[in-house]
Design a protein around this motif. Structure first.
Motif, short mmCIF file in Angstrom:
data_model
loop_
_atom_site.label_atom_id
_atom_site.label_comp_id
_atom_site.label_asym_id
_atom_site.label_seq_id
_atom_site.Cartn_x
_atom_site.Cartn_y
_atom_site.Cartn_z
N TYR A 189 86.65 -25.91 35.45
CA TYR A 189 86.97 -24.59 36.00
C TYR A 189 87.58 -23.75 34.88
N SER A 190 87.56 -22.43 35.05
CA SER A 190 88.14 -21.54 34.02
C SER A 190 89.66 -21.53 34.11
N GLY A 191 90.29 -21.35 32.96
CA GLY A 191 91.75 -21.28 32.94
C GLY A 191 92.28 -19.87 33.11
N GLY A 192 91.39 -18.87 33.26
CA GLY A 192 91.82 -17.48 33.32
C GLY A 192 91.67 -16.88 34.71
N LEU A 193 92.12 -15.63 34.83
CA LEU A 193 92.01 -14.90 36.09
C LEU A 193 90.54 -14.59 36.38
N LYS A 194 90.19 -14.61 37.66
CA LYS A 194 88.82 -14.34 38.07
C LYS A 194 88.36 -12.96 37.58
N ARG A 195 89.25 -11.97 37.65
CA ARG A 195 88.86 -10.61 37.24
C ARG A 195 88.49 -10.56 35.76
N ASN A 196 89.15 -11.41 34.94
CA ASN A 196 88.83 -11.42 33.51
C ASN A 196 87.48 -12.07 33.23
N ILE A 197 87.12 -13.08 34.03
CA ILE A 197 85.79 -13.70 33.86
C ILE A 197 84.71 -12.67 34.16
N ARG A 363 101.79 -23.49 40.31
CA ARG A 363 100.34 -23.52 40.07
C ARG A 363 99.75 -24.78 40.68
N VAL A 364 98.47 -24.67 41.05
CA VAL A 364 97.76 -25.83 41.60
C VAL A 364 97.05 -26.56 40.45
N GLY A 365 96.66 -27.82 40.72
CA GLY A 365 96.08 -28.65 39.67
C GLY A 365 94.57 -28.68 39.64
N ALA A 366 93.92 -28.04 40.61
CA ALA A 366 92.45 -28.02 40.66
C ALA A 366 92.03 -26.80 41.47
N VAL A 367 90.71 -26.62 41.61
CA VAL A 367 90.22 -25.50 42.43
C VAL A 367 90.14 -25.96 43.88
N TYR A 368 90.77 -25.21 44.77
CA TYR A 368 90.75 -25.54 46.20
C TYR A 368 90.13 -24.37 46.96
N LYS A 369 89.18 -24.69 47.87
CA LYS A 369 88.58 -23.66 48.72
C LYS A 369 88.94 -23.95 50.17
N LYS A 384 102.95 -22.39 56.86
CA LYS A 384 101.57 -22.67 56.45
C LYS A 384 100.94 -21.36 56.02
N LYS A 385 100.40 -21.35 54.81
CA LYS A 385 99.80 -20.12 54.28
C LYS A 385 98.35 -20.44 53.89
N LYS A 386 97.41 -19.89 54.65
CA LYS A 386 95.99 -20.15 54.38
C LYS A 386 95.52 -19.37 53.16
N ARG A 387 94.70 -20.03 52.32
CA ARG A 387 94.16 -19.38 51.12
C ARG A 387 92.68 -19.69 51.02
N PRO A 388 91.81 -18.67 50.90
CA PRO A 388 90.37 -18.94 50.78
C PRO A 388 90.02 -19.69 49.50
N ILE A 389 90.74 -19.37 48.40
CA ILE A 389 90.52 -20.07 47.14
C ILE A 389 91.80 -20.08 46.31
N ILE A 416 106.23 -29.10 49.00
CA ILE A 416 105.13 -28.12 49.03
C ILE A 416 103.84 -28.86 48.70
N ARG A 417 102.85 -28.74 49.60
CA ARG A 417 101.59 -29.46 49.44
C ARG A 417 100.42 -28.52 49.65
N ILE A 418 99.26 -28.95 49.10
CA ILE A 418 98.00 -28.27 49.43
C ILE A 418 97.28 -29.16 50.43
N GLU A 419 96.90 -28.60 51.56
CA GLU A 419 96.18 -29.36 52.58
C GLU A 419 94.86 -28.68 52.89
N LYS A 420 93.80 -29.49 52.92
CA LYS A 420 92.45 -28.96 53.23
C LYS A 420 92.39 -28.57 54.70
N GLU A 421 91.69 -27.49 54.99
CA GLU A 421 91.49 -27.08 56.38
C GLU A 421 90.47 -28.03 57.02
N GLU A 422 90.70 -28.33 58.29
CA GLU A 422 89.73 -29.18 59.03
C GLU A 422 88.43 -28.40 59.21
#
Length: 423
Positions: A189-197, A363-369, A384-389, A416-422
């Motif tokens: 995955y890229s290490g930069g902001l999406k807008r910069n890519i 910061r998170v350690g991987a890409v989560y969708k 609980k805070k939902k995040r699309p990505i 604080i954890r990242i949990e996948k949506e069902e």
């Protein structure tokens, strides 16, 4: 020995914002120490726009953003010394510094704010085989050469690493007439902001090769080319995937490291993941009265967040100097990052000393969708805070409320954890 209420090490965006906040909170005797010949820090070479949307509600270039804070500091008549290198800070808050005019001198401070920023990882940290020809630069060095010194590093460019500086330099070199052949990134995955890519690579048709790295550098006197190879899940090059790119310039954008020699030498506890000091809810390090903010604490993605954090450090240092802070009861509540959360800043909090709301950054350690950030008070999920990505290149934040924490007097841990949506 001179004495000041507050000494701030670093005159970049963090140091300037912290100084302004401390003055606005009643501290009269403040000194900023900056090793460069002007205030503003790294922003002076960041001539692209995209700064200040949160802080000033308009889009500014780096020098414009720095200029706003420099003006604030000058209007508040805050003292600063340029071309001044801080050599040492003792746990008793004696700051040893030197410059041409005064030689080596000492300052006794009641409180210190560390705002030294960060530096780039060098080629030496990467173990790339090959000679050391001319033409291999860190992306930040190339940025300074092009934007401030007026020199072009080369005409045919390969960039290793997709951090924000590397992406921005891909666009900058293209606009200056160079041919950027490829951006290679070791991670999947890229290490930069999406807008910069989008704005720096996609808009100019520059390819981004994920899971690739440089395995050989060709050239003895001057760089002639580099060999890229695909890497496996362990980051090891896969034989047979090598590709040769002729180029005269290789830019390295392989991560930033907080500038923490001073923090270490004075005995502040350093966090393993961030390489910055461990801090509490007041952004205070393990040494009482020494605070840290900005990229020296952990590497930020937006300068607006640096300024926001620095203002909090300035307010808290002012409270400490004026003796307004409550004494901490016990060890405080530990913050535990788990399941995809790499670290948190701060890493422990005393609710009785908090402001009404505390911003927790990580910061998170991987890409989560389609995942959620979940906060647990001991074993009970409370937020609980939902995040699309979510991606490692972009910082995440949540806000904790003092009222809710004070209502749980026996709380020991916040997880604080990242949990996948069902599905």
């Amino acid at each position: 020995m001179k004495a000041y209420d507050l000494v701030i090490v670093g005159g970049g965006p963090a140091g300037l914002a912290a100084a302004a906040a401390a003055r606005e909170n009643g501290i009269g005797s403040i000194l900023i120490l900056e090793r460069d010949k002007e205030l503003g820090g790294i922003l002076n070479q960041c001539i692209h726009n995209g700064f200040g949307l949160h802080t000033f509600k308009e889009e500014l270039t780096g020098p414009e953003y720095a200029g706003r804070f420099i003006e604030i500091v000058q209007n508040l008549q805050i003292e600063y010394l340029l071309n001044t290198m801080v050599m040492n800070i003792s746990p008793q808050k004696v700051v040893t510094a030197m410059n041409r005019e005064e030689g080596l001198f000492e300052i006794q401070a009641k409180a210190v704010i560390l705002a030294m920023g960060c530096r780039e990882r060098s080629r030496g940290a990467l173990n790339i085989p090959g000679y050391r020809p001319a033409g291999v630069y860190s992306a930040g060095t190339a940025q300074r050469l092009v934007n401030m010194e007026g020199y072009m590093p080369g005409k045919e460019v390969v960039i290793l690493g997709s951090g924000d500086i590397g992406l921005i330099m891909a666009r900058r070199m293209t606009l200056e007439g160079a041919k950027v052949k490829v951006v290679a990134e070791l991670m999947p995955y890229s290490g930069g902001l999406k807008r910069n890519i989008v704005q720096c690579l996609d808009d100019f048709g520059i390819p981004l090769k994920l899971s690739h790295t440089v395995v050989d550098i060709d050239g003895k006197e001057r760089l002639k080319g580099v060999t890229l190879a695909k890497v496996d899940e362990m980051g090891k090059p896969i034989p047979g995937t090598e590709e040769y790119y002729s180029c005269d310039t290789l830019l390295l954008s392989v991560g930033l490291i907080p500038e923490n020699e001073l923090s270490r030498d004075m005995g502040a506890e350093i966090a393993l993941v961030t390489s910055g000091p461990v801090v509490n809810e007041s952004l205070e390090t393990s040494i009482e009265g020494v605070f840290a903010c900005g990229n020296v604490l952990h590497v930020h993605d937006l300068v607006d967040f640096v300024s926001e954090e620095a203002k909090a450090a300035g307010r808290n240092a002012a409270g400490y100097i004026k003796g307004e802070r409550k004494r901490a009861d016990g060890k405080g509540i530990r913050l535990i990052p788990e399941d995809g959360v790499r670290y948190t800043v701060p890493s422990c909090i005393h609710p009785e000393r908090m402001e009404d709301k505390l911003t927790l950054r990580f910061r998170v350690g991987a890409v989560y969708k389609q995942a959620s950030i979940v906060v647990y008070f001991d074993d009970e999920a409370v937020m609980k805070k939902k995040r699309p990505i979510m991606a490692p290149g972009e910082m995440e934040e949540i806000r904790l409320e003092k009222e809710k924490l004070m209502a749980c007097p026996n709380l020991e841990n916040i997880t604080i954890r990242i949990e996948k949506e069902e599905e």
